[in-house]
Design a protein around this motif. Structure first.
Motif, PDB file in Angstrom:
ATOM      1  N   ALA A 245      68.971  39.426  11.438  1.00  0.00           N
ATOM      2  CA  ALA A 245      69.356  38.956  10.112  1.00  0.00           C
ATOM      3  C   ALA A 245      70.812  39.306   9.815  1.00  0.00           C
ATOM      4  CB  ALA A 245      68.445  39.568   9.054  1.00  0.00           C
ATOM      5  N   LEU A 246      71.242  40.460  10.283  1.00  0.00           N
ATOM      6  CA  LEU A 246      72.626  40.887  10.078  1.00  0.00           C
ATOM      7  C   LEU A 246      73.590  39.998  10.857  1.00  0.00           C
ATOM      8  CD1 LEU A 246      73.923  44.539  10.139  1.00  0.00           C
ATOM      9  CD2 LEU A 246      75.051  42.797  11.497  1.00  0.00           C
ATOM     10  N   VAL A 247      73.300  39.785  12.123  1.00  0.00           N
ATOM     11  CA  VAL A 247      74.206  39.016  12.979  1.00  0.00           C
ATOM     12  C   VAL A 247      74.302  37.558  12.533  1.00  0.00           C
ATOM     13  CG1 VAL A 247      74.535  38.137  15.328  1.00  0.00           C
ATOM     14  CG2 VAL A 247      73.910  40.522  14.972  1.00  0.00           C
ATOM     15  N   LYS A 248      73.152  36.967  12.110  1.00  0.00           N
ATOM     16  CA  LYS A 248      73.146  35.555  11.722  1.00  0.00           C
ATOM     17  C   LYS A 248      73.424  35.352  10.231  1.00  0.00           C
ATOM     18  CE  LYS A 248      70.756  32.301  13.343  1.00  0.00           C
ATOM     19  NZ  LYS A 248      69.679  31.352  13.685  1.00  0.00           N
ATOM     20  N   ASN A 249      73.465  36.433   9.481  1.00  0.00           N
ATOM     21  CA  ASN A 249      73.814  36.377   8.065  1.00  0.00           C
ATOM     22  C   ASN A 249      72.812  35.551   7.252  1.00  0.00           C
ATOM     23  OD1 ASN A 249      75.871  37.477   6.292  1.00  0.00           O
ATOM     24  ND2 ASN A 249      76.411  35.373   5.820  1.00  0.00           N
ATOM     25  N   TYR A 250      71.535  35.913   7.376  1.00  0.00           N
ATOM     26  CA  TYR A 250      70.509  35.266   6.555  1.00  0.00           C
ATOM     27  C   TYR A 250      69.691  36.327   5.838  1.00  0.00           C
ATOM     28  CZ  TYR A 250      67.197  36.242  10.433  1.00  0.00           C
ATOM     29  OH  TYR A 250      66.419  36.853  11.396  1.00  0.00           O
ATOM     30  N   ALA A 251      68.910  35.900   4.864  1.00  0.00           N
ATOM     31  CA  ALA A 251      68.106  36.812   4.061  1.00  0.00           C
ATOM     32  C   ALA A 251      66.624  36.526   4.257  1.00  0.00           C
ATOM     33  CB  ALA A 251      68.457  36.676   2.584  1.00  0.00           C
ATOM     34  N   VAL A 252      65.829  37.588   4.260  1.00  0.00           N
ATOM     35  CA  VAL A 252      64.375  37.477   4.274  1.00  0.00           C
ATOM     36  C   VAL A 252      63.884  37.959   2.909  1.00  0.00           C
ATOM     37  CG1 VAL A 252      62.220  38.195   5.358  1.00  0.00           C
ATOM     38  CG2 VAL A 252      64.269  37.876   6.758  1.00  0.00           C
ATOM     39  N   LEU A 253      63.253  37.062   2.162  1.00  0.00           N
ATOM     40  CA  LEU A 253      62.836  37.354   0.792  1.00  0.00           C
ATOM     41  C   LEU A 253      61.318  37.365   0.691  1.00  0.00           C
ATOM     42  CD1 LEU A 253      65.280  34.834  -0.924  1.00  0.00           C
ATOM     43  CD2 LEU A 253      65.634  37.287  -0.667  1.00  0.00           C
ATOM     44  N   GLY A 254      60.778  38.425   0.169  1.00  0.00           N
ATOM     45  CA  GLY A 254      59.344  38.482  -0.067  1.00  0.00           C
ATOM     46  C   GLY A 254      59.006  37.995  -1.463  1.00  0.00           C
ATOM     47  N   LEU A 255      57.829  37.410  -1.609  1.00  0.00           N
ATOM     48  CA  LEU A 255      57.398  36.974  -2.924  1.00  0.00           C
ATOM     49  C   LEU A 255      55.936  37.330  -3.144  1.00  0.00           C
ATOM     50  CD1 LEU A 255      57.752  35.486  -5.604  1.00  0.00           C
ATOM     51  CD2 LEU A 255      56.997  33.407  -4.451  1.00  0.00           C
ATOM     52  N   HIS A 256      55.695  38.163  -4.149  1.00  0.00           N
ATOM     53  CA  HIS A 256      54.346  38.474  -4.616  1.00  0.00           C
ATOM     54  C   HIS A 256      54.275  37.967  -6.042  1.00  0.00           C
ATOM     55  CE1 HIS A 256      51.120  41.761  -5.632  1.00  0.00           C
ATOM     56  NE2 HIS A 256      50.668  40.524  -5.743  1.00  0.00           N
ATOM     57  N   TRP A 257      53.798  36.723  -6.190  1.00  0.00           N
ATOM     58  CA  TRP A 257      53.815  36.087  -7.505  1.00  0.00           C
ATOM     59  C   TRP A 257      53.036  36.890  -8.541  1.00  0.00           C
ATOM     60  CZ3 TRP A 257      49.409  33.974  -9.974  1.00  0.00           C
ATOM     61  CH2 TRP A 257      49.689  33.399 -11.222  1.00  0.00           C
ATOM     62  N   GLY A 258      51.921  37.501  -8.155  1.00  0.00           N
ATOM     63  CA  GLY A 258      51.087  38.222  -9.099  1.00  0.00           C
ATOM     64  C   GLY A 258      51.827  39.307  -9.866  1.00  0.00           C
ATOM     65  N   LEU A 259      52.883  39.853  -9.286  1.00  0.00           N
ATOM     66  CA  LEU A 259      53.633  40.908  -9.973  1.00  0.00           C
ATOM     67  C   LEU A 259      54.286  40.409 -11.256  1.00  0.00           C
ATOM     68  CD1 LEU A 259      55.427  42.822  -7.063  1.00  0.00           C
ATOM     69  CD2 LEU A 259      53.493  43.591  -8.437  1.00  0.00           C
ATOM     70  N   TYR A 260      54.630  39.121 -11.297  1.00  0.00           N
ATOM     71  CA  TYR A 260      55.272  38.590 -12.499  1.00  0.00           C
ATOM     72  C   TYR A 260      54.332  38.613 -13.697  1.00  0.00           C
ATOM     73  CZ  TYR A 260      59.182  37.096  -9.599  1.00  0.00           C
ATOM     74  OH  TYR A 260      60.265  37.089  -8.761  1.00  0.00           O
ATOM     75  N   ASN A 261      53.034  38.563 -13.436  1.00  0.00           N
ATOM     76  CA  ASN A 261      52.071  38.601 -14.535  1.00  0.00           C
ATOM     77  C   ASN A 261      52.138  39.911 -15.300  1.00  0.00           C
ATOM     78  OD1 ASN A 261      50.523  36.059 -14.445  1.00  0.00           O
ATOM     79  ND2 ASN A 261      50.061  36.716 -12.365  1.00  0.00           N
ATOM     80  N   THR A 262      52.525  40.988 -14.619  1.00  0.00           N
ATOM     81  CA  THR A 262      52.628  42.293 -15.280  1.00  0.00           C
ATOM     82  C   THR A 262      54.077  42.697 -15.556  1.00  0.00           C
ATOM     83  OG1 THR A 262      52.540  43.362 -13.096  1.00  0.00           O
ATOM     84  CG2 THR A 262      50.468  43.139 -14.295  1.00  0.00           C
ATOM     85  N   ARG A 263      55.006  42.304 -14.676  1.00  0.00           N
ATOM     86  CA  ARG A 263      56.400  42.722 -14.832  1.00  0.00           C
ATOM     87  C   ARG A 263      57.197  41.823 -15.774  1.00  0.00           C
ATOM     88  NH1 ARG A 263      58.019  46.231 -10.662  1.00  0.00           N
ATOM     89  NH2 ARG A 263      56.174  47.422 -10.034  1.00  0.00           N
TER      90      ARG A 263
END
Length: 323
Positions: A245-263
């Motif tokens: 990811a560092l060498v190719k300059n990209y991002a890995v993004l996680g998504l846990h939608w359920g967290l938005y219900n509380t956060r």
């Protein structure tokens, strides 16, 4: 009332049993709902297997999203409160989390315009910041989660590449509006994406599969690209090579939608308003490939678990089913 129950963990078709049980009693801040339609999700299979991040006490009723009716007659979308899930005539949900069901959609479609589309919206817009003119690659593009991402990507003005497994699913992905469909069973995904993008790769990659799909993603993500990880339907959780990811300059993004219900529940409501607008214009319409009665729920969950379905399978209850 009738409700499906799981008394021991295992494959859905083996451990789900239809039973007569008392209607659930809502607690403080909760509402009783008469289920009109319950959408089948891959997490329902994981719940049956005891492999989901939430493990409700046995016995429990699976079914994590419904279109239902309140006691005062409102038609709503809800996430049932486990262990009293949606594959039943009645369920309960948090009163504050109810969302109005869009008039433009029938009960099965409305039930499907929730977790998958909310996940797609948050993943593509809030996490990946997908922009018009960018290229979006969607793994499992003909599935319930993938089909939502395809429609939302097209609505955002992106060029959408769909990766599928088999000719039937390829036809579904084309009908959904994919600009290019790649059948991973007989095509080289990496070579096809590079050819289609002139070697540049995809700006955003939406991955509900994991395993080999994630590895392919790292090979075809563009400079400053974003890989959005939303699930592991393959059963294999990949280990990200951060040096890559560092060498190719990209991002890995996680998504846990359920967290938005509380956060940040306000964002969930805002998202639902946008989705309702898109549904009213006909820009998005959940692909419900199969509607089954309540007694067909176990088989439906098993088919979803086996990966043989396209779009969404919905359990539809007759209006007026009694307790």
């Amino acid at each position: 009332m009738q409700a499906w129950q799981v008394h021991e963990n295992g494959e859905p078709g083996e451990v789900m049993r239809l039973a007569e049980v008392p209607p659930p009693a809502p607690g403080e801040g909760q509402v009783l709902l008469r289920v009109r339609a319950a959408n089948v999700n891959f997490p329902d299979a994981l719940l049956c297997r005891g492999q989901y991040q939430v493990r409700p006490p046995l016995p429990f009723t699976p079914g994590v999203e419904v279109c239902a009716e309140t006691e005062d007659g409102r038609r709503v979308i809800a996430t049932p409160l486990l262990p009293r899930g949606g594959f039943a005539e009645y369920t309960v949900a948090d009163a504050a989390a109810l969302l109005p069901a869009p008039d433009a959609l029938d009960d099965a479609e409305a039930a499907a315009l929730h977790i998958g589309y909310q996940t797609g919206w948050f993943g593509l817009h809030r996490r990946a910041r997908l922009a018009a003119g960018e290229t979006l690659l969607v793994h499992a593009a003909a599935g319930g989660v993938g089909s939502a991402a395809v429609q939302l990507g097209k609505a955002a003005g992106a060029t959408v590449i769909g990766v599928v497994g088999g000719p039937e699913k390829a036809a579904v992905a084309r009908a959904l509006g994919c600009d290019l469909v790649i059948d991973r069973t007989n095509e080289d995904v990496i070579a096809a994406v590079k050819e289609a993008t002139g070697g540049r790769g995809a700006d955003v990659i939406y991955d509900p599969v994991g395993g080999a799909a994630f590895k392919q993603s790292t090979k075809v993500v563009a400079f400053e690209g974003r890989i959005v990880v939303v699930g592991f339907a393959s059963g294999e959780i990949p280990a990200a090579a951060l040096n890559h990811a560092l060498v190719k300059n990209y991002a890995v993004l996680g998504l846990h939608w359920g967290l938005y219900n509380t956060r940040n529940p306000g964002l969930v409501l805002e998202c639902h308003e946008r989705l309702t607008e898109l549904a009213a214009r006909g820009t998005v319409k959940p692909l419900v490939s199969e509607r089954v009665p309540l007694d067909g729920a176990a088989g439906a969950v098993q088919r979803v678990a086996d990966g043989v379905t396209t779009g969404r399978v919905a359990v539809v209850l007759e209006k007026g089913a009694g307790a």
